[in-house]
Structure formats: C-alpha cells, structure tokens
Write a protein that holds these residues in place. Structure first.
Motif, PDB file in Angstrom:
ATOM      1  N   PHE A 183       5.834  -6.573 -26.362  1.00 33.59           N
ATOM      2  CA  PHE A 183       6.146  -7.985 -26.578  1.00 33.59           C
ATOM      3  C   PHE A 183       5.507  -8.881 -25.519  1.00 33.59           C
ATOM      4  O   PHE A 183       5.494  -8.538 -24.323  1.00 33.59           O
ATOM      5  N   THR A 184       5.005 -10.022 -25.954  1.00 34.76           N
ATOM      6  CA  THR A 184       4.571 -11.088 -25.054  1.00 34.76           C
ATOM      7  C   THR A 184       5.322 -12.360 -25.448  1.00 34.76           C
ATOM      8  O   THR A 184       5.271 -12.771 -26.613  1.00 34.76           O
ATOM      9  N   LEU A 185       6.035 -12.942 -24.473  1.00 34.85           N
ATOM     10  CA  LEU A 185       6.818 -14.153 -24.725  1.00 34.85           C
ATOM     11  C   LEU A 185       6.243 -15.299 -23.905  1.00 34.85           C
ATOM     12  O   LEU A 185       6.098 -15.200 -22.678  1.00 34.85           O
ATOM     13  N   LYS A 186       5.903 -16.389 -24.589  1.00 31.67           N
ATOM     14  CA  LYS A 186       5.452 -17.585 -23.894  1.00 31.67           C
ATOM     15  C   LYS A 186       6.645 -18.264 -23.213  1.00 31.67           C
ATOM     16  O   LYS A 186       7.803 -17.996 -23.567  1.00 31.67           O
ATOM     17  N   PRO A 187       6.388 -19.141 -22.239  1.00 32.87           N
ATOM     18  CA  PRO A 187       7.492 -19.863 -21.601  1.00 32.87           C
ATOM     19  C   PRO A 187       8.380 -20.563 -22.635  1.00 32.87           C
ATOM     20  O   PRO A 187       7.885 -21.197 -23.572  1.00 32.87           O
ATOM     21  N   GLY A 188       9.690 -20.375 -22.493  1.00 26.52           N
ATOM     22  CA  GLY A 188      10.652 -20.984 -23.412  1.00 26.52           C
ATOM     23  C   GLY A 188      10.997 -20.139 -24.617  1.00 26.52           C
ATOM     24  O   GLY A 188      11.907 -20.495 -25.383  1.00 26.52           O
ATOM     25  N   THR A 243       3.762 -16.390 -18.607  1.00 26.93           N
ATOM     26  CA  THR A 243       3.936 -15.451 -19.719  1.00 26.93           C
ATOM     27  C   THR A 243       4.731 -14.227 -19.275  1.00 26.93           C
ATOM     28  O   THR A 243       4.556 -13.721 -18.166  1.00 26.93           O
ATOM     29  N   LEU A 244       5.628 -13.767 -20.143  1.00 20.07           N
ATOM     30  CA  LEU A 244       6.404 -12.538 -19.933  1.00 20.07           C
ATOM     31  C   LEU A 244       5.869 -11.464 -20.874  1.00 20.07           C
ATOM     32  O   LEU A 244       5.721 -11.703 -22.073  1.00 20.07           O
ATOM     33  N   ARG A 245       5.596 -10.273 -20.320  1.00 22.61           N
ATOM     34  CA  ARG A 245       5.180  -9.149 -21.167  1.00 22.61           C
ATOM     35  C   ARG A 245       5.993  -7.922 -20.802  1.00 22.61           C
ATOM     36  O   ARG A 245       6.155  -7.602 -19.626  1.00 22.61           O
ATOM     37  N   PHE A 246       6.503  -7.247 -21.828  1.00 23.21           N
ATOM     38  CA  PHE A 246       7.287  -6.026 -21.606  1.00 23.21           C
ATOM     39  C   PHE A 246       7.197  -5.130 -22.829  1.00 23.21           C
ATOM     40  O   PHE A 246       6.834  -5.575 -23.931  1.00 23.21           O
ATOM     41  N   ILE A 247       7.513  -3.846 -22.628  1.00 26.54           N
ATOM     42  CA  ILE A 247       7.639  -2.951 -23.766  1.00 26.54           C
ATOM     43  C   ILE A 247       9.124  -2.692 -24.009  1.00 26.54           C
ATOM     44  O   ILE A 247       9.924  -2.628 -23.072  1.00 26.54           O
TER      45      ILE A 247
END
Length: 302
Positions: A183-188, A243-247
């Motif tokens: 997953f990659t989540l943009k700010p907000g 940006t937040l990225r995690f599995i």
C-alpha cells in the motif's frame, strides 16, 4: 497494469496493533545486511509466517547456494536486482517491483545474488507449509512488476501481490492461504482493508509514517513490524505531509507443531533429523544437489 478506481470498504471491527518491533540491521548470508522482524528472538514464529527480512545486498555479498525444505519463500524487490538459480534449472533475474514466489516443498538448493551495480534491496518472507504439503514437488512462480495488479482510490494505491484488495485479485497461487498487499497512502488518505477474521496479520512499514488500528495511536515509522489483533480488517491513516508505504500480510494459521533447523522446517524432530540425513546424502528430494552448483558460486569459486 492500469489502476482501477473502486468504492470504499467499511469495517465493523478494525484490528488494533497488539505488538510493535523495530527491525534492526544484522548480518546474514555472505556479507548481506538484513532487518529481521519475524524469526528473531522476540518473535520466532507468527503462524504461518517464519521469517520476514528486509535485505540490503551489495556485490560480492549475497546468498550463495543453500537448501530449503518445508516452506515457501517470497522475494519482493524494492531496489536493484537479484538473480535466482536453483538445481531444478530455474534461473531468473527480478528487479524493482518484481516478485518471486518459490515453493521449496520436499527440497531445493538455490542461490540469490546481486545482479546490478550498487545496493539491492527487497523483502523476503518465509511462509510455512502444512504437513500435507511439506513434501510436495518444488515450484517456482515469477511475476514482473508490470504484471502485478494495481488499484487506486482516494489517495490510496495498492499492488496486489497475493489475495485481494480494492476489488482486484492476484493470480499468484498460494498453498497456505495468504494475502500480501503493498500500500501507498498519500497525505490525508484513510484505508480500510478487510482481512479474514481467522487469519493472523501484520504490517511492515517501508517509508513515511502512519497510524494503524486507531486514529489516536502514535505514528509508526519505517522498519517497524506491527502485529495486528483480532477483527475484520485494518484501518490506517496518513496524517503526515509525506507519502506512507507499507505492506500488509495475512495468512491462515496452520495450528501444527513446528520444528525448525535453519533452512529446514518440519513438524517433528524426527523429520528434521531425516531432512538433514537426506540433504547430506543427496536423497528424497535433494538428489540433484550432488552435482549442481550455481553459476554465481562457480564464478566466485565458492
């Protein structure tokens, strides 16, 4: 593969974070550096997951010829490239965003060595096999980055390595029922991702910082493993400016006895003893190891 826009999911019982670990660097293989979060002293096993390593390898370091039995390895590249060779004749190079899903089954000897200049980085996950599958024939699945399904919604992008997310399914076949989502989540952005209630699941943060399980939790940064408690899915928020990225990985627990000796994972000590004997005597799945050495091993004279 083109991204899909999909409607949101609503969770009834979001999973909370029950344990958190920082994966610190350690040496592994031939000069490689890994950040091990599962398979370490504090967390030796998280059924069905045996090991999770975030690896960093610069030539001539690597993982030369070594055996496995009784589980699967999943290698997901983040940067650079690695070449895999095994005694079944499989050979392939995977680069950033590419995936290799290898079922060791009754026995495999393989090597994983850098295939590009600079530092190669990726994740390797070991998934246990049930007693009925431990002695199956080895199997090898490779998927290029362009063929991994992707979907997007409301500032969220997901690469579906295994399982399903945002209405998109992966073609990867898993002996032990497994989900593996990048997953990659943009700010907000705010994510709600279903997870089967009976499964164990965890998050590993790659970059940025996020809040998991509760919008009031403390932000978690890179190289942290989060074990998730019971519930029907994961909620995550990116309240930062980056940006937040995690599995997110989940799997159906096997609930079986576990005996491990390095790269061999079986159900009883007797089976481990037999495995060691098989490997040393090139028998019961290790016959091809007698005369096989990888090209990388020959070039390094290992």
């Amino acid at each position: 593969m083109p991204e899909r826009e999909i409607s949101a999911t609503i969770l009834n019982e979001p999973r909370l974070v029950v344990r958190k670990f920082l994966a610190r660097p350690q040496h592994e293989g031939l000069g490689a550096i890994v950040r091990r979060s599962i398979g370490r002293f504090e967390l030796k096993y998280f059924d069905p997951f045996l090991v999770l390593d975030e690896f960093s390898v610069t030539a001539p370091a690597g993982f030369p010829d070594h055996p496995h039995r009784g589980f699967e390895t999943v290698t997901y590249m983040l940067q650079g490239a690695v070449t895999h060779e095994d005694f079944e004749g499989h050979k392939g190079t995977i680069g950033a965003g590419d995936l290799q899903w290898m079922t060791a089954g009754k026995g495999i000897v393989h090597s994983e060595m850098p295939a590009a200049q600079g530092t190669q980085k990726g994740l390797q996950l070991w998934i246990n096999l049930s007693s009925k599958h431990k002695m199956i024939e080895p199997r090898y699945q490779e998927m290029m980055s362009k063929d991994i399904a992707e979907a997007a919604q409301d500032g969220i992008k997901v690469r579906v390595i295994a399982g399903e997310a945002l209405g998109t399914k992966s073609p990867i076949y898993t002996r032990t029922p497994t989900m593996y989502l990048d997953f990659t989540l943009k700010p907000g952005a705010h994510l709600q991702q279903p997870i089967p209630k009976s499964w164990n699941a965890f998050v590993y943060v790659l970059e940025g910082e996020g809040m998991f399980g509760s919008s009031k939790s403390l932000p978690v940064t890179g190289h942290h493993l989060l074990l998730l408690g019971s519930g029907d899915g994961l909620e995550a928020w990116n309240k930062s400016s980056k940006t937040l990225r995690f599995i997110l990985v989940g799997g159906e627990p096997l609930g079986e006895p576990l005996v491990q000796f390095g790269p061999f994972v079986m159900n009883t000590q007797e089976e481990i003893d037999q495995t060691i004997d098989d490997f040393e005597n090139y028998a019961n799945g290790f016959e091809k190891a007698r005369h096989w050495r990888s090209e990388s091993a020959l070039s390094l004279d290992l």
